[in-house]
Design an enzyme around this catalytic site. Structure first.
Site, PDB file in Angstrom:
ATOM      1  CE1 TYR A 148      34.137  43.660  32.905  1.00 48.67           C
ATOM      2  CE2 TYR A 148      33.079  41.988  34.213  1.00 48.67           C
ATOM      3  CZ  TYR A 148      34.040  43.043  34.156  1.00 48.67           C
ATOM      4  OH  TYR A 148      34.135  43.431  35.228  1.00 48.67           O
ATOM      5  CE  LYS A 149      38.010  44.383  33.067  1.00 49.24           C
ATOM      6  NZ  LYS A 149      38.707  44.270  34.745  1.00 49.24           N
ATOM      7  NE  ARG A 202      40.995  51.883  30.905  1.00 53.76           N
ATOM      8  CZ  ARG A 202      40.586  50.996  31.524  1.00 53.76           C
ATOM      9  NH1 ARG A 202      41.204  50.292  32.345  1.00 53.76           N
ATOM     10  NH2 ARG A 202      39.209  50.631  31.474  1.00 53.76           N
ATOM     11  CG  PHE A 242      40.071  47.234  39.512  1.00 47.34           C
ATOM     12  CD1 PHE A 242      39.959  48.055  38.404  1.00 47.34           C
ATOM     13  CD2 PHE A 242      39.073  46.651  39.913  1.00 47.34           C
ATOM     14  CE1 PHE A 242      38.672  48.396  38.046  1.00 47.34           C
ATOM     15  CE2 PHE A 242      37.752  46.922  39.480  1.00 47.34           C
ATOM     16  CZ  PHE A 242      37.676  47.831  38.506  1.00 47.34           C
ATOM     17  CG  ASP A 263      42.548  40.378  38.820  1.00 51.14           C
ATOM     18  OD1 ASP A 263      42.353  39.967  37.698  1.00 51.14           O
ATOM     19  OD2 ASP A 263      41.667  40.796  39.565  1.00 51.14           O
TER      20      ASP A 263
HETATM   21  C1  LIG Z   1      37.780  44.479  35.564  1.00 49.96           C
HETATM   22  C2  LIG Z   1      38.310  44.117  36.781  1.00 49.96           C
HETATM   23  C3  LIG Z   1      37.631  43.425  37.808  1.00 49.96           C
HETATM   24  C4  LIG Z   1      36.225  43.589  37.764  1.00 49.96           C
HETATM   25  O1  LIG Z   1      35.518  42.870  38.833  1.00 49.96           O
HETATM   26  P1  LIG Z   1      34.026  42.705  38.809  1.00 49.96           P
HETATM   27  O2  LIG Z   1      34.075  41.659  39.825  1.00 49.96           O
HETATM   28  O3  LIG Z   1      33.846  41.759  37.390  1.00 49.96           O
HETATM   29  O4  LIG Z   1      33.178  43.888  38.771  1.00 49.96           O
HETATM   30  C5  LIG Z   1      38.399  43.056  38.898  1.00 49.96           C
HETATM   31  N1  LIG Z   1      39.567  43.340  38.976  1.00 49.96           N
HETATM   32  C6  LIG Z   1      40.499  43.869  38.080  1.00 49.96           C
HETATM   33  C7  LIG Z   1      41.814  44.025  38.206  1.00 49.96           C
HETATM   34  C8  LIG Z   1      40.000  44.360  36.918  1.00 49.96           C
HETATM   35  O5  LIG Z   1      40.508  45.049  35.950  1.00 49.96           O
END
Ligand SMILES: *Cc1c(COP(=O)(O)O)cnc(C)c1O
Length: 428
Positions: A233-234, A387, A138, A208
């Site tokens: 939030y996921k 997705r 990401f 992560d």
């Molecule tokens: C969703 C996601 C994030 C989100 O980071 P924010 O700081 O909440 O914007 C970070 N890393 C991964 C791998 C994600 O899937």
């Protein structure tokens, strides 16, 4: 397109309805606000709203804040909230009580954990200069690592294929930084194997769990991981911009100052000393005042996942998630044949997270827009990915059937080629 597995049998809509009837997790969906006419396949990006959340947040606002005011830091347990919710998340990711806290965003926690991990790694072997990751990680994870690497004179090495990770692990690597389930492809790493491979060359492993916590079983301690961060939030349903979480293995947690050495992570914040002294354990990962309203909402979200504990917990959720993704792939293969879709998520269960990705050479964005216009909500990831997330708490088998019927119709009718579906919004 080929499906994940050899289809065992012909599936019909009635069959999907029967699968829902036999699903012992089916009632967990009632924990959520379920908008009419929506098939929600984007819980991997923003989880649904739990029914309990509005009442709880209102209580925190009107009683704890409105009436009790500043006394609530003590009397309503506000100060303890990062730990209380952290302990609940710990149960979902194989961490111990008192080892994980809720704070900040995933990006910020990654900065703190990455910096701490590099400090620990360099205490042990100062010559190591590489943070190893994947080019498909990401972007925020890569950006944070890139800036830390610049600051510390290190190198961020990104491999192109997951198979190349092990061959790049050598005596230069300080840290292996990976996202457990890839946000785009849904491919899942073997956390135990890669952590061991990192340790074998003297490196640490940071994971992560943004697309893992609440989605797939995770065993941080069992895999001997070193650091972890994750998203609220996921699959944890904490609401837009919910606080995130961070974990450090107890063997490391006392060995560094995390770089955002704010007062809430101080050993005695209310002594107002001019000098920083880190709190014992994971508390030092807190920085500033916890956001109580959003943490109260996150707790309701985490509780929706914990509600499955007495029904088999994450293992049962995982079994349903795999059944949903298998079914989706099978139905797409059968019913959308000849429509230029390619399945890019792994076929093997061991390599698959809780989402399925399809690619389409020219129409992915427009196809998703056409689906969303019909209430089938997934998302698009540039350049060509459709997705679909399958949150086992909320998605039914019949939803899978209906979603594929819409997809088939959008493709067969050519509806996706209407100009209105080509207009890009800011958030995709
Ligand atoms: C969703 C996601 C994030 C989100 O980071 P924010 O700081 O909440 O914007 C970070 N890393 C991964 C791998 C994600 O899937």
């Amino acid at each position: 397109m080929t499906s994940f597995a050899e289809p065992l049998r012909e599936v019909s809509r009635d069959h999907c309805v029967a699968m829902d009837g036999a699903d012992k997790l089916a009632h967990l969906r009632e924990q959520f606000v379920l908008p009419q006419g929506v098939i929600y396949l984007d819980g991997n990006s923003l989880g649904m709203l739990p029914r309990a959340t509005a009442a709880r947040v209102q209580e925190v606002m009107e009683k704890e804040w409105g009436q009790d005011l500043i006394r609530s830091w003590n009397n309503a347990g506000w100060m303890d909230l990062p730990h209380r919710v952290g302990d609940k998340i710990a149960r979902l990711v194989g961490a111990g009580a008192g080892e994980l806290v809720v704070a900040d965003s995933t990006s910020v926690n990654l900065f703190k954990a990455l910096s701490a991990a590099l400090s620990v790694a360099q205490q042990d072997s100062p010559t190591r200069r590489v943070i190893l990751s994947e080019r498909s990680n990401f972007p925020t994870d890569l950006y944070i690592a890139e800036s830390l690497a610049r600051e510390r004179g290190l190198r961020l090495v990104m491999v192109d294929r997951p198979e190349d990770l092990v061959t790049h692990l050598d005596a230069d690597v300080a840290l292996l930084m990976l996202t457990h389930v890839n946000y785009r492809t849904g491919r899942m790493h073997d956390m135990a194997v890669l952590t061991r491979a990192a340790h074998d060359v003297g490196a640490l492993a940071l994971w992560d769990l943004a697309h893992s916590a609440g989605a797939v079983p995770v065993d941080l301690k069992g895999c001997d991981a070193d650091f972890a961060v994750g998203c609220g939030y996921k699959y944890l349903n904490g609401g837009p911009g919910a606080p995130a979480f961070v974990w450090a293995h107890p063997r490391h947690v006392e060995r560094f100052w995390q770089p955002l050495s704010g007062w809430i992570g101080h050993a005695a914040p209310f002594e107002f000393s001019p000098h920083y002294a880190p709190a014992p354990g994971i508390t030092r990962f807190l920085c500033g005042t916890p956001p109580i309203l959003s943490m109260a909402a996150l707790e309701c979200g985490v509780d929706t996942v914990l509600a499955a504990q007495h029904l088999g917990g994450m293992d049962a959720l995982r079994e349903k998630s795999l059944a949903l993704t298998d079914l989706f792939a099978q139905l797409v293969a059968e019913r959308c044949e000849g429509q230029s879709l390619t399945l890019t998520s792994p076929t093997a269960h061991l390599l698959r997270g809780s989402q399925v990705c399809l690619t389409h050479p020219s129409g992915a964005y427009a196809i998703m827009q056409a689906l969303i216009a019909r209430g089938v909500i997934g998302d698009f990831r540039a350049p060509d990915v459709l997705r679909f997330g399958f949150t086992p708490l909320t998605v039914r088998f019949v939803d899978v059937w209906d979603a594929v019927e819409h997809l088939r119709d959008v493709l067969h009718s050519g509806q996706w080629q209407e100009p209105r579906f080509a207009q890009r919004a800011a958030v995709t």
